[in-house]
Write a protein that holds these residues in place. Structure first.
Motif, PDB file in Angstrom:
ATOM      1  N   MET A 632       0.847  -1.183   0.000  1.00  0.00           N
ATOM      2  CA  MET A 632       0.000   0.000   0.000  1.00  0.00           C
ATOM      3  C   MET A 632       0.885   1.236   0.000  1.00  0.00           C
ATOM      4  O   MET A 632       2.095   1.160   0.252  1.00  0.00           O
ATOM      5  CB  MET A 632      -0.903   0.014   1.258  1.00  0.00           C
ATOM      6  CG  MET A 632      -1.722  -1.247   1.467  1.00  0.00           C
ATOM      7  SD  MET A 632      -2.594  -1.268   3.060  1.00  0.00           S
ATOM      8  CE  MET A 632      -3.808   0.010   2.814  1.00  0.00           C
ATOM      9  N   THR A 633       0.292   2.386  -0.250  1.00  0.00           N
ATOM     10  CA  THR A 633       1.018   3.636  -0.048  1.00  0.00           C
ATOM     11  C   THR A 633       1.117   3.872   1.457  1.00  0.00           C
ATOM     12  O   THR A 633       0.257   3.404   2.225  1.00  0.00           O
ATOM     13  CB  THR A 633       0.309   4.822  -0.700  1.00  0.00           C
ATOM     14  OG1 THR A 633      -0.936   5.056  -0.014  1.00  0.00           O
ATOM     15  CG2 THR A 633       0.046   4.573  -2.174  1.00  0.00           C
ATOM     16  N   PRO A 634       2.135   4.598   1.920  1.00  0.00           N
ATOM     17  CA  PRO A 634       2.247   4.853   3.365  1.00  0.00           C
ATOM     18  C   PRO A 634       1.006   5.512   3.942  1.00  0.00           C
ATOM     19  O   PRO A 634       0.554   5.140   5.036  1.00  0.00           O
ATOM     20  CB  PRO A 634       3.480   5.773   3.451  1.00  0.00           C
ATOM     21  CG  PRO A 634       4.298   5.426   2.262  1.00  0.00           C
ATOM     22  CD  PRO A 634       3.302   5.114   1.176  1.00  0.00           C
ATOM     23  N   ASP A 635       0.422   6.489   3.236  1.00  0.00           N
ATOM     24  CA  ASP A 635      -0.762   7.179   3.749  1.00  0.00           C
ATOM     25  C   ASP A 635      -1.945   6.230   3.874  1.00  0.00           C
ATOM     26  O   ASP A 635      -2.672   6.249   4.874  1.00  0.00           O
ATOM     27  CB  ASP A 635      -1.121   8.358   2.846  1.00  0.00           C
ATOM     28  CG  ASP A 635      -0.104   9.485   2.947  1.00  0.00           C
ATOM     29  OD1 ASP A 635       0.661   9.501   3.924  1.00  0.00           O
ATOM     30  OD2 ASP A 635      -0.083  10.336   2.037  1.00  0.00           O
ATOM     31  N   ASP A 636      -2.145   5.386   2.863  1.00  0.00           N
ATOM     32  CA  ASP A 636      -3.256   4.433   2.906  1.00  0.00           C
ATOM     33  C   ASP A 636      -3.044   3.420   4.033  1.00  0.00           C
ATOM     34  O   ASP A 636      -4.001   3.009   4.703  1.00  0.00           O
ATOM     35  CB  ASP A 636      -3.392   3.708   1.570  1.00  0.00           C
ATOM     36  CG  ASP A 636      -3.934   4.606   0.465  1.00  0.00           C
ATOM     37  OD1 ASP A 636      -4.491   5.671   0.810  1.00  0.00           O
ATOM     38  OD2 ASP A 636      -3.789   4.248  -0.712  1.00  0.00           O
ATOM     39  N   ALA A 637      -1.794   3.020   4.211  1.00  0.00           N
ATOM     40  CA  ALA A 637      -1.503   2.037   5.254  1.00  0.00           C
ATOM     41  C   ALA A 637      -1.820   2.594   6.629  1.00  0.00           C
ATOM     42  O   ALA A 637      -2.449   1.930   7.472  1.00  0.00           O
ATOM     43  CB  ALA A 637      -0.036   1.628   5.167  1.00  0.00           C
ATOM     44  N   ILE A 638      -1.389   3.832   6.890  1.00  0.00           N
ATOM     45  CA  ILE A 638      -1.626   4.439   8.199  1.00  0.00           C
ATOM     46  C   ILE A 638      -3.121   4.690   8.396  1.00  0.00           C
ATOM     47  O   ILE A 638      -3.665   4.495   9.478  1.00  0.00           O
ATOM     48  CB  ILE A 638      -0.809   5.738   8.331  1.00  0.00           C
ATOM     49  CG1 ILE A 638       0.695   5.388   8.369  1.00  0.00           C
ATOM     50  CG2 ILE A 638      -1.202   6.510   9.583  1.00  0.00           C
ATOM     51  CD1 ILE A 638       1.598   6.585   8.288  1.00  0.00           C
ATOM     52  N   ALA A 639      -3.803   5.087   7.316  1.00  0.00           N
ATOM     53  CA  ALA A 639      -5.249   5.291   7.403  1.00  0.00           C
ATOM     54  C   ALA A 639      -5.969   3.989   7.718  1.00  0.00           C
ATOM     55  O   ALA A 639      -7.023   3.984   8.364  1.00  0.00           O
ATOM     56  CB  ALA A 639      -5.775   5.887   6.096  1.00  0.00           C
ATOM     57  N   ALA A 640      -5.388   2.865   7.269  1.00  0.00           N
ATOM     58  CA  ALA A 640      -5.991   1.559   7.516  1.00  0.00           C
ATOM     59  C   ALA A 640      -5.646   1.012   8.890  1.00  0.00           C
ATOM     60  O   ALA A 640      -6.046  -0.097   9.242  1.00  0.00           O
ATOM     61  CB  ALA A 640      -5.531   0.571   6.440  1.00  0.00           C
ATOM     62  N   GLY A 641      -4.891   1.787   9.658  1.00  0.00           N
ATOM     63  CA  GLY A 641      -4.582   1.367  11.024  1.00  0.00           C
ATOM     64  C   GLY A 641      -3.202   0.815  11.216  1.00  0.00           C
ATOM     65  O   GLY A 641      -2.849   0.389  12.321  1.00  0.00           O
ATOM     66  N   ALA A 642      -2.368   0.826  10.179  1.00  0.00           N
ATOM     67  CA  ALA A 642      -1.010   0.308  10.318  1.00  0.00           C
ATOM     68  C   ALA A 642      -0.188   1.239  11.189  1.00  0.00           C
ATOM     69  O   ALA A 642      -0.291   2.459  11.102  1.00  0.00           O
ATOM     70  CB  ALA A 642      -0.345   0.157   8.952  1.00  0.00           C
ATOM     71  N   MET A 643       0.646   0.644  12.043  1.00  0.00           N
ATOM     72  CA  MET A 643       1.503   1.429  12.907  1.00  0.00           C
ATOM     73  C   MET A 643       2.824   1.692  12.196  1.00  0.00           C
ATOM     74  O   MET A 643       3.523   0.773  11.797  1.00  0.00           O
ATOM     75  CB  MET A 643       1.762   0.700  14.226  1.00  0.00           C
ATOM     76  CG  MET A 643       2.563   1.535  15.223  1.00  0.00           C
ATOM     77  SD  MET A 643       2.831   0.631  16.770  1.00  0.00           S
ATOM     78  CE  MET A 643       1.136   0.401  17.275  1.00  0.00           C
ATOM     79  N   ALA A 644       3.149   2.973  12.018  1.00  0.00           N
ATOM     80  CA  ALA A 644       4.433   3.349  11.415  1.00  0.00           C
ATOM     81  C   ALA A 644       5.362   3.776  12.530  1.00  0.00           C
ATOM     82  O   ALA A 644       4.938   4.305  13.553  1.00  0.00           O
ATOM     83  CB  ALA A 644       4.235   4.492  10.424  1.00  0.00           C
ATOM     84  N   LEU A 645       6.650   3.546  12.347  1.00  0.00           N
ATOM     85  CA  LEU A 645       7.642   3.925  13.344  1.00  0.00           C
ATOM     86  C   LEU A 645       8.086   5.356  13.077  1.00  0.00           C
ATOM     87  O   LEU A 645       8.509   5.688  11.980  1.00  0.00           O
ATOM     88  CB  LEU A 645       8.843   2.982  13.301  1.00  0.00           C
ATOM     89  CG  LEU A 645       8.506   1.510  13.526  1.00  0.00           C
ATOM     90  CD1 LEU A 645       9.779   0.678  13.512  1.00  0.00           C
ATOM     91  CD2 LEU A 645       7.756   1.316  14.839  1.00  0.00           C
ATOM     92  N   PHE A 646       8.010   6.197  14.113  1.00  0.00           N
ATOM     93  CA  PHE A 646       8.420   7.587  13.945  1.00  0.00           C
ATOM     94  C   PHE A 646       9.887   7.635  13.555  1.00  0.00           C
ATOM     95  O   PHE A 646      10.727   6.977  14.142  1.00  0.00           O
ATOM     96  CB  PHE A 646       8.201   8.374  15.244  1.00  0.00           C
ATOM     97  CG  PHE A 646       6.763   8.415  15.664  1.00  0.00           C
ATOM     98  CD1 PHE A 646       5.804   8.895  14.805  1.00  0.00           C
ATOM     99  CD2 PHE A 646       6.378   7.960  16.912  1.00  0.00           C
ATOM    100  CE1 PHE A 646       4.474   8.942  15.189  1.00  0.00           C
ATOM    101  CE2 PHE A 646       5.063   7.997  17.300  1.00  0.00           C
ATOM    102  CZ  PHE A 646       4.107   8.496  16.434  1.00  0.00           C
ATOM    103  N   GLY A 647      10.210   8.478  12.570  1.00  0.00           N
ATOM    104  CA  GLY A 647      11.601   8.634  12.149  1.00  0.00           C
ATOM    105  C   GLY A 647      12.002   7.715  11.031  1.00  0.00           C
ATOM    106  O   GLY A 647      13.060   7.888  10.442  1.00  0.00           O
ATOM    107  N   GLU A 648      11.170   6.729  10.690  1.00  0.00           N
ATOM    108  CA  GLU A 648      11.520   5.830   9.602  1.00  0.00           C
ATOM    109  C   GLU A 648      11.220   6.497   8.254  1.00  0.00           C
ATOM    110  O   GLU A 648      10.269   7.266   8.118  1.00  0.00           O
ATOM    111  CB  GLU A 648      10.704   4.535   9.702  1.00  0.00           C
ATOM    112  CG  GLU A 648      11.159   3.608  10.821  1.00  0.00           C
ATOM    113  CD  GLU A 648      12.461   2.911  10.507  1.00  0.00           C
ATOM    114  OE1 GLU A 648      12.774   2.708   9.315  1.00  0.00           O
ATOM    115  OE2 GLU A 648      13.197   2.576  11.451  1.00  0.00           O
TER     116      GLU A 648
END
Length: 888
Positions: A632-648
């Protein structure tokens, strides 16, 4: 009035409307430059594009880049709060051309935006050019219509930009705004240019030359544009104020600080409120991007910023921690543009509160020492470097905090003395900056990547495959071939080997050919994040560039690694469920034999916490739900509830890993962005067991755990040990705890009884013992005893009893324990003018092989290492009483 948020948006909208790709701000921790501590300019994320090491996704771009200047070469920390335009955190608006347009279009864009879109009067603007840049001079005159006297030629490096002695460089053109003749200062290039009247608001960099060794050697094949406009400065212009701290964002933050402290931002308090507002921004954004306070590197600089703000909160009279209570105001002002602030709000608030509480405990002591050291000093004096270093070393005061504390009194600090003290105490010295946290990318990797492209990873679906050798690296340089015995790094066009990244260990295995080549691959690295470099030794045959080889991953090792990796995702979710949403991953190690997971949390986990987390993870394992991966795109992933690591740093497409059972809203137990290898279903993990939980640093905890067969063997080992204990106790495993508790209770009772018996024996009671025997020595009644197992703390009480019993005399007792002796002597008051207990005990201690001993004339005690000489110690006292020897 135009708000700062509206100004930022209008800048980006103008350039996207002109065909530029809007690029979100990169994290403050640079991913592509290990020489920088923090991103300090808008062009930093594009550095490899400008140097030709990376290909831009689009020919033009625009961004509002978060920047911090508070450490290393670019350090504005000392000036923040005392000037109109210095900040530790600022936003750099920029437009970039990667070989697309050049000077004419860049100047046109700048003039159009400033005067037509934003309506800044042309008579308020002045431009500068490098003194030999006739082209830029003529373009400014044609495009803007500015008179020649307001297009100023500057002959200094202020108007010539270079990335370093080697690489792209070129002249600059700066735009200045005239705040009016009521403010002191002259135009750029004049004797009064350092005044505040003319303020630089935009810098246009024309990259057109190639530099080598500090000399221009060629024209760039594709001249480029890099611009930078400080959002805070242009906001001041558009809002009709001269001081950045009078803009809307800062006014709101300062207002919140005034409200919470009850102190107006007036007079001497103005600087303190400004420091707090500025440092609130830098600390919050750094925390949101994954930096945590520590005693080295980035974390040390963050802590310096925090403590400077916290000291100013103290100066304002804040009785309780203040900074964390200002975070909601910051998120109100900047959270829409930077949603990472909202996501990290719990962590930011908790960290600020903890750090301020800790700092307040040492602040009073440090300031007291500073006041004591400078009490007699006046303006123009200097604090010695040794005292400044003591403040740093003992109380955690950064050097600049000491300088700041003395600034208002006009007292300087001896920096050379401070540095000398620092050098003399290396163990306490601040750790030297070690880079950005990633290994510096060697030129060889860029050469290979540019020539061959990225390595295609096929290992998500297979552990074997064929590849064509595209490069061989030996001793840091490319070689055409390698033979038996050579240690070599092999790069192929496609590979099933996972390269170490994201905490997951690189794969091991073998590379072979039918012709007899055999390379034992011991590790796989991932230079530049896009090449897979197989590190190994040629055991047989030879290899050359262009060969087709067979690549085989060590499957059993891979299975253990991916089980551990999948378990880290489950434990992350379990930690957040148990402890709260402030928990975020701060590092991990996924090896074949164990996993390690670091996470943000202010205190140790209780036994109940550990048990609950372990049970929750194992429940997900037993559910044996499939592990699903989506791109997925990063924005779509985060919108879908995926946890992203700050600073990555994430690319245009990311892998979203979902595992575990669905909740009531249909979401999986764990959803994270991850490029690692994982099990096919949670049941493949087998078993999960936490074996330790420890502290890593302030606010960061670490769990170490085992999975699968390793966890089973660990439990079997503990069970075998328990069976052995049960056998020794002659009881069942189920009754071991009760049996041990009974034995402990029994032992304590026996110890009490033994102590009572020894005391009774020493006092003359206890069964058949006749107790101490008083003897006449030189006309003095003497009682001497050596008692095994007597605690030294019992001696004084026994000697007091002996003195009462004897009425007049001298008593000595030697307590023997583990081969050592404690020796004590008591003298009744009527004899202290003839004999001192101190002299007598020293004679006995010397006989025991010791030295010294002390106390009062009527009671003294010492000890010696040789308990076998106990009788000799008693005899030494007898001889003094008999007059045979004199006290030492």
């Amino acid at each position: 009035m135009t708000s700062t948020n509206e100004i930022r948006r209008s800048f980006l909208d103008y350039f996207t409307g002109a065909g530029h790709r809007e690029v979100p701000s990169a994290p403050l921790v640079p991913y592509n430059d290990p020489t920088l501590m923090f991103v300090n300019a808008g062009m930093v994320p594009f550095k490899n594009v400008f140097t030709g090491l990376e290909t831009p996704p689009e020919p033009t771009a625009t961004s509002s880049q978060k920047c911090v200047r508070a450490g290393g070469k670019h350090n504005d920390l000392d000036n923040v709060g005392y000037t109109a335009r210095h900040h530790t955190f600022f936003e750099m608006l920029g437009n970039f051309s990667f070989g697309d347009y050049f000077k004419e279009q860049a100047i046109t864009h700048a003039w159009t935006l400033l005067t037509k879109e934003w309506g800044i009067p042309a008579e308020k603007l002045t431009a500068t050019v490098y003194h030999t840049d006739d082209e830029a001079f003529d373009l400014w005159r044609k495009i803007s219509g500015l008179p020649e006297e307001r297009i100023i030629r500057i002959p200094t490096k202020d108007n010539f930009w270079a990335m370093g002695d080697d690489g792209p460089c070129g002249p600059c053109s700066e735009v200045f705004y005239d705040h009016g003749d009521h403010i002191f200062g002259g135009p750029p290039g004049s004797p009064d240019e350092d005044g505040d009247r003319f303020v630089e608001i935009w810098n246009l960099v024309f990259m057109q030359y190639e530099q080598a060794g500090g000399e221009i050697v060629a024209d760039l094949p594709k001249p480029s544009i890099d611009t930078g406009m400080g959002l805070e400065r242009i906001a001041a212009v558009l809002q009709g104020v001269h001081d950045n701290y009078d803009t809307d964002t800062f006014k709101e933050l300062i207002g919140a600080s005034e409200s919470l402290t009850g102190v107006k931002a007036e007079g001497d308090h103005t600087a303190s409120h400004r420091v707090i507002a500025d440092h609130l921004r830098s600390t919050s954004f750094l925390l949101a991007d994954g930096v945590l306070p520590s005693n080295e590197g980035r974390g040390y600089v963050l802590r310096r910023i925090m403590r400077r703000a916290m000291r100013h909160a103290h100066l304002l009279g804040a009785k309780e921690p203040l900074m964390h209570r200002l975070v909601p105001a910051l998120i109100t002002e900047m959270g829409q543009a930077y949603p990472e602030l909202g996501r990290a709000q719990p962590l930011i608030e908790e960290t600020l509160e903890r750090e301020e509480a800790q700092f307040r405990r040492t602040l009073e002591k440090g300031l007291g020492l500073l006041d004591e050291a400078t009490g007699a000093m006046g303006e123009g004096d200097s604090l010695d470097g040794e005292t400044a270093f003591k403040l740093y070393d003992t109380y955690g005061f950064p050097y600049d905090l000491t300088e700041d504390a003395l600034r208002s009194r006009g007292i300087a600090v001896d920096r050379e003395g401070f540095d000398a003290a620092m050098a003399r105490q290396k163990a306490a010295a601040r750790a030297a900056w070690k880079g950005s946290g990633q290994a510096a990318d060697s030129e060889v990797w860029f050469d290979i990547a540019d020539r061959e492209g990225s390595t295609e990873f096929t290992g998500y679906s297979s552990t074997e495959g064929e590849g064509c050798v595209v490069a061989l690296v030996k001793d840091g340089a490319e070689v055409p071939s390698a033979d038996a015995g050579d240690s070599v790094i092999v790069l192929v066009n496609q590979t099933p080997f996972y390269g170490e990244s994201g905490g997951q260990a690189g794969d091991a295995g073998s590379i072979s050919t039918p012709e007899g080549l055999m390379i034992a691959v011991t590790d796989t690295a991932k230079p530049l994040g896009r090449l897979h470099a197989h590190e190994g030794k040629v055991e047989a045959g030879s290899i050359k560039v262009g060969d087709t080889v067979r690549l085989s991953v060590d499957v059993e090792r891979r299975d253990r690694i991916r089980a551990n990796h999948s378990a880290t995702h489950l434990v992350h979710a379990a930690l957040r469920n148990r402890l709260g949403d402030h928990v975020t991953q701060k590092g991990s190690l996924v090896a074949e034999d164990r996993l390690r997971f670091d996470f943000s949390h202010p205190k140790a986990l209780s036994d109940e916490d550990i048990a609950a987390i372990e049970a929750e993870v194992n429940a997900e394992i037993r559910a044996n739900d499939p592990v699903v991966t989506r791109l997925m795109t990063p924005d779509d992933a985060i919108a879908a509830g995926a946890m992203a690591l700050f600073g990555e740093k994430y690319g245009d497409e990311v892998r979203v890993l979902s595992m575990g059972r669905n909740d009531s809203e249909g979401r999986n137990y764990s959803v994270e962005l991850c490029g690692g290898t994982h099990v096919r279903a949670t049941g493949d993990i087998g078993l999960f067991r936490i074996v330790s939980e420890t502290a890593v640093s302030s606010g960061v905890r670490r769990i170490e755990a085992l999975t699968g067969e390793a966890a089973r063997q660990w439990l079997v080992g503990r069970e075998d040990a328990l069976k052995s204990v049960a056998g020794a106790l002659k009881t069942s495993v189920d009754e071991v705890v009760d049996r041990v508790a009974a034995l402990v209770s029994e032992r304590k009772q026996l110890e009490r009884e033994l102590a009572d018996a020894k005391k009774a024996l020493a006092l003359g009671g206890g069964g058949t013992s006749s107790g101490p025997i008083d003897e006449d020595v030189g006309g003095v009644k003497f009682s001497g005893q050596a008692i095994d197992g007597l605690e030294a703390k019992e001696l004084r009480g026994l000697l007091d009893e002996a003195k009462k019993r004897m009425g007049s005399g001298v008593a000595a007792i030697c307590a023997i324990n583990d081969g050592k002796a404690a020796f004590a002597v008591a003298v009744t008051d009527d004899l202290t003018d003839r004999f001192s207990a101190v002299d007598l005990v020293r004679a006995g201690v010397e006989a025991l092989g010791g030295k010294g001993g002390g106390g009062r004339p009527d009671m003294a005690q010492g000890g010696g290492p040789d308990a076998s000489k106990a009788e000799e110690a008693l005899t030494a006292v007898r001889r003094i009483l008999a007059g045979e020897t004199s006290p030492a």
